[in-house]
Scaffold this motif. Structure first.
Motif, PDB file in Angstrom:
ATOM      1  N   PHE A  30       0.837  -1.200   0.000  1.00  0.00           N
ATOM      2  CA  PHE A  30       0.000   0.000   0.000  1.00  0.00           C
ATOM      3  C   PHE A  30       0.872   1.250   0.000  1.00  0.00           C
ATOM      4  CE2 PHE A  30      -1.613   3.296   2.964  1.00  0.00           C
ATOM      5  CZ  PHE A  30      -2.583   3.864   2.139  1.00  0.00           C
ATOM      6  N   MET A  31       1.892   1.292   0.867  1.00  0.00           N
ATOM      7  CA  MET A  31       2.793   2.436   0.902  1.00  0.00           C
ATOM      8  C   MET A  31       3.406   2.694  -0.461  1.00  0.00           C
ATOM      9  SD  MET A  31       6.254   3.272   0.790  1.00  0.00           S
ATOM     10  CE  MET A  31       7.160   1.831   1.348  1.00  0.00           C
ATOM     11  N   GLN A  32       3.824   1.620  -1.108  1.00  0.00           N
ATOM     12  CA  GLN A  32       4.474   1.780  -2.409  1.00  0.00           C
ATOM     13  C   GLN A  32       3.505   2.302  -3.460  1.00  0.00           C
ATOM     14  OE1 GLN A  32       6.251  -2.078  -3.056  1.00  0.00           O
ATOM     15  NE2 GLN A  32       7.419  -1.957  -1.158  1.00  0.00           N
ATOM     16  N   ARG A  33       2.270   1.778  -3.485  1.00  0.00           N
ATOM     17  CA  ARG A  33       1.286   2.247  -4.463  1.00  0.00           C
ATOM     18  C   ARG A  33       0.896   3.696  -4.200  1.00  0.00           C
ATOM     19  NH1 ARG A  33      -1.018  -2.654  -3.141  1.00  0.00           N
ATOM     20  NH2 ARG A  33      -2.868  -1.674  -2.208  1.00  0.00           N
ATOM     21  N   ALA A  34       0.691   4.034  -2.924  1.00  0.00           N
ATOM     22  CA  ALA A  34       0.301   5.404  -2.594  1.00  0.00           C
ATOM     23  C   ALA A  34       1.412   6.386  -2.947  1.00  0.00           C
ATOM     24  CB  ALA A  34      -0.050   5.502  -1.110  1.00  0.00           C
TER      25      ALA A  34
ATOM     26  N   VAL B 105       3.508  18.732   0.413  1.00  0.00           N
ATOM     27  CA  VAL B 105       4.253  17.635   1.021  1.00  0.00           C
ATOM     28  C   VAL B 105       3.297  16.460   1.199  1.00  0.00           C
ATOM     29  CG1 VAL B 105       5.468  16.836   3.100  1.00  0.00           C
ATOM     30  CG2 VAL B 105       5.838  19.172   2.252  1.00  0.00           C
ATOM     31  N   ALA B 106       3.762  15.258   0.945  1.00  0.00           N
ATOM     32  CA  ALA B 106       3.002  14.059   1.286  1.00  0.00           C
ATOM     33  C   ALA B 106       3.457  13.595   2.664  1.00  0.00           C
ATOM     34  CB  ALA B 106       3.226  12.958   0.254  1.00  0.00           C
ATOM     35  N   LEU B 107       2.533  13.629   3.613  1.00  0.00           N
ATOM     36  CA  LEU B 107       2.803  13.183   4.981  1.00  0.00           C
ATOM     37  C   LEU B 107       2.402  11.724   5.094  1.00  0.00           C
ATOM     38  CD1 LEU B 107       3.352  13.587   8.040  1.00  0.00           C
ATOM     39  CD2 LEU B 107       0.986  14.415   8.225  1.00  0.00           C
ATOM     40  N   SER B 108       3.369  10.869   5.373  1.00  0.00           N
ATOM     41  CA  SER B 108       3.146   9.426   5.406  1.00  0.00           C
ATOM     42  C   SER B 108       3.182   8.923   6.848  1.00  0.00           C
ATOM     43  CB  SER B 108       4.228   8.726   4.566  1.00  0.00           C
ATOM     44  OG  SER B 108       4.054   7.338   4.565  1.00  0.00           O
ATOM     45  N   LEU B 109       2.045   8.384   7.307  1.00  0.00           N
ATOM     46  CA  LEU B 109       1.924   7.800   8.644  1.00  0.00           C
ATOM     47  C   LEU B 109       1.472   6.356   8.467  1.00  0.00           C
ATOM     48  CD1 LEU B 109       0.050  10.756  10.398  1.00  0.00           C
ATOM     49  CD2 LEU B 109       2.521  10.343  10.340  1.00  0.00           C
ATOM     50  N   ILE B 110       2.405   5.519   8.089  1.00  0.00           N
ATOM     51  CA  ILE B 110       2.104   4.141   7.728  1.00  0.00           C
ATOM     52  C   ILE B 110       2.247   3.239   8.955  1.00  0.00           C
ATOM     53  CG2 ILE B 110       2.805   2.186   6.285  1.00  0.00           C
ATOM     54  CD1 ILE B 110       1.490   4.397   4.697  1.00  0.00           C
TER      55      ILE B 110
ATOM     56  N   ASP C  89       7.972  11.077   5.991  1.00  0.00           N
ATOM     57  CA  ASP C  89       7.564   9.735   6.411  1.00  0.00           C
ATOM     58  C   ASP C  89       7.901   9.557   7.883  1.00  0.00           C
ATOM     59  OD1 ASP C  89       6.759   7.083   6.356  1.00  0.00           O
ATOM     60  OD2 ASP C  89       8.744   6.378   5.758  1.00  0.00           O
ATOM     61  N   ILE C  90       6.862   9.541   8.725  1.00  0.00           N
ATOM     62  CA  ILE C  90       7.058   9.462  10.175  1.00  0.00           C
ATOM     63  C   ILE C  90       6.768   8.044  10.645  1.00  0.00           C
ATOM     64  CG2 ILE C  90       6.354  10.392  12.403  1.00  0.00           C
ATOM     65  CD1 ILE C  90       5.553  12.962  10.971  1.00  0.00           C
ATOM     66  N   GLY C  91       7.696   7.512  11.436  1.00  0.00           N
ATOM     67  CA  GLY C  91       7.591   6.117  11.853  1.00  0.00           C
ATOM     68  C   GLY C  91       8.044   5.196  10.746  1.00  0.00           C
ATOM     69  N   THR C  92       9.133   5.571  10.089  1.00  0.00           N
ATOM     70  CA  THR C  92       9.574   4.843   8.898  1.00  0.00           C
ATOM     71  C   THR C  92       9.955   3.396   9.184  1.00  0.00           C
ATOM     72  OG1 THR C  92      11.122   4.908   7.061  1.00  0.00           O
ATOM     73  CG2 THR C  92      11.960   5.617   9.183  1.00  0.00           C
ATOM     74  N   GLY C  93      10.430   3.113  10.388  1.00  0.00           N
ATOM     75  CA  GLY C  93      10.855   1.753  10.697  1.00  0.00           C
ATOM     76  C   GLY C  93      12.196   1.420  10.088  1.00  0.00           C
ATOM     77  N   ILE C  94      12.590   0.179  10.238  1.00  0.00           N
ATOM     78  CA  ILE C  94      13.876  -0.283   9.722  1.00  0.00           C
ATOM     79  C   ILE C  94      13.818  -0.322   8.204  1.00  0.00           C
ATOM     80  CG2 ILE C  94      15.445  -2.263   9.656  1.00  0.00           C
ATOM     81  CD1 ILE C  94      14.394  -2.853  12.541  1.00  0.00           C
TER      82      ILE C  94
ATOM     83  N   LEU D 179      -2.143  13.461   3.052  1.00  0.00           N
ATOM     84  CA  LEU D 179      -1.952  12.571   4.194  1.00  0.00           C
ATOM     85  C   LEU D 179      -2.138  11.141   3.722  1.00  0.00           C
ATOM     86  CD1 LEU D 179      -1.747  11.831   7.237  1.00  0.00           C
ATOM     87  CD2 LEU D 179      -4.224  12.252   7.390  1.00  0.00           C
ATOM     88  N   VAL D 180      -1.114  10.316   3.924  1.00  0.00           N
ATOM     89  CA  VAL D 180      -1.173   8.889   3.620  1.00  0.00           C
ATOM     90  C   VAL D 180      -1.132   8.157   4.944  1.00  0.00           C
ATOM     91  CG1 VAL D 180      -0.107   6.966   2.383  1.00  0.00           C
ATOM     92  CG2 VAL D 180       0.117   9.306   1.486  1.00  0.00           C
ATOM     93  N   LEU D 181      -2.157   7.349   5.203  1.00  0.00           N
ATOM     94  CA  LEU D 181      -2.284   6.757   6.526  1.00  0.00           C
ATOM     95  C   LEU D 181      -2.755   5.310   6.411  1.00  0.00           C
ATOM     96  CD1 LEU D 181      -3.989   8.483   9.563  1.00  0.00           C
ATOM     97  CD2 LEU D 181      -4.727   6.212   8.877  1.00  0.00           C
TER      98      LEU D 181
END
Length: 267
Positions: free
Chosen positions: A59-63, A153-158, A77-82, A187-189
Motif C-alpha cells: 500500500f505504501m508503495q502504491r500510494a 508535502v506528502a505526509l506518510s503515517l504508515i 515519512d514518520i515512523g519509517t521503521g527499519i 496525508l497517507v495513513l
C-alpha cells in the motif's frame, strides 16, 4: 544524514519494539530474540500477521507512486521503521529523481541503519530525523530544514497511529502536522482495525500489551475521522490491499489494516 540530530539512546533489547517486530514479520534480520518471541506469539494468534505487513508495505508503495506521478515532490515519512527495500524514497525517486524525502523515527536501531541504507539519487535529497512521533513541532522544525513546507508535502503515517491512543494525542499529532503543510499536501495513513477479525485482533493487542507496547484498533469511521477536512482520493478508506489494487485479490483472508490518502484543499 545531517549530523545535527541528538545522539540516540542505547538499543533496548529487553523489550520488543514495534519497528523490529515489523521487521521480523517482513523476514528482516534487524531484530532481537525479544522481538521474534512477540512476533511468533502474534503469528500463533493470527497466521495472517506477516501477510498484513506485506500488504501494508505494498500500500505504501502504491500510494507513494500515485502521489509522485501526480506531481508531489516532497515526502515526510514518520515512523519509517527499519529500512526495507524498496523503501519510500526508492519509489518516489524512481519516478522523480529530484524528490526530497525526510524519514522520522525514534528507534536507535533505525538510526543505526539510516546512514547506510537511506541513500537517494544525486538529484534528490534523502534525510533522517531522530524524533518522537508524538512531538510534531520538533518534527516540523527539523524537517523544515530539508523540505519547503510552503510547497505540497506528502505526509506518510504508515502503520504508526495504532501505537498512539486517542488519549495520548493521536488526533492532535495529525492536526498539527497537516495544519502546517501547504495547500495541495496529502496525508497517507494506514491503521489497524478489528472490523474483520475482532477476536484475533483483541488477542494480538493483549500480546503487545504484555510486551509493554500500546496497540489500538480503530473502526473504519474512526480511521476516516483522521481525514476530517481533507478530500479523500478514491477509493476512500478501505483495507490496504484494496487501495488501488493491482492484479487479483489476495484470497488468503482479510487484511486488518485500513488505508487511505487525503488531500488538503486550497485555502
Amino acid at each position: 544524514m545531517t549530523g545535527t540530530e541528538p545522539a540516540a539512546p542505547p538499543i533496548d533489547t529487553s523489550r520488543p519494539h514495534p519497528a523490529r517486530v515489523y521487521d521480523w514479520f517482513l523476514g528482516g534480520k534487524d531484530n532481537y530474540p525479544v522481538d521474534e518471541r512477540l512476533g511468533r506469539t502474534i503469528t500463533a494468534i493470527d497466521r495472517g500477521a506477516a501477510r498484513n505487513a506485506r500488504a501494508n508495505r505494498a500500500f505504501m508503495q502504491r500510494a507513494t507512486r500515485t502521489l509522485v506521478e501526480d506531481g508531489i515532490r516532497q515526502f515526510l515519512d514518520i515512523g519509517t521503521g527499519i529500512p526495507t527495500e524498496p523503501n519510500l524514497h526508492r519509489i518516489a525517486q524512481s519516478v522523480a529523481p529530484d524528490a526530497r524525502v525526510v524519514y522520522v523515527d525514534n528507534d536507535p536501531i533505525v538510526l543505526a541503519h539510516a546512514g547506510a541504507l537511506l541513500r537517494g539519487t544525486p538529484e534528490g535529497v534523502t534525510e533522517y530525523v531522530q524524533a518522537d512521533a508524538r512531538d510534531p513541532h520538533t518534527i516540523l522544525e527539523r524537517a523544515g530544514r530539508v523540505l519547503d513546507l510552503g510547497r505540497p508535502v506528502a505526509l506518510s503515517l504508515i502503520a504508526l497511529l495504532h501505537f498512539v491512543a486517542d488519549e495520548d494525542g493521536a488526533h492532535d499529532v495529525v492536526r498539527t502536522l497537516v495544519g502546517a503543510l501547504a495547500p495541495g499536501s496529502c496525508l497517507v495513513l494506514s491503521m489497524m482495525t478489528a472490523d474483520f477479525e475482532p477476536e484475533n485482533v483483541r488477542k494480538g493487542i493483549a500480546a503487545y500489551a504484555a510486551g509493554g507496547v500500546t496497540l489500538v484498533a480503530r473502526s473504519r469511521d474512526e480511521v476516516a475521522a483522521f481525514f476530517t477536512g481533507l478530500d479523500l482520493l478514491e477509493p476512500g478508506v478501505v483495507p490496504v490491499s484494496e487501495w488501488r489494487r493491482q492484479g487479483a485479490a489476495d484470497d488468503g483472508g482479510p487484511i486488518s489494516l485500513y488505508g487511505a490518502v487525503g488531500r488538503t484543499s486550497a485555502r
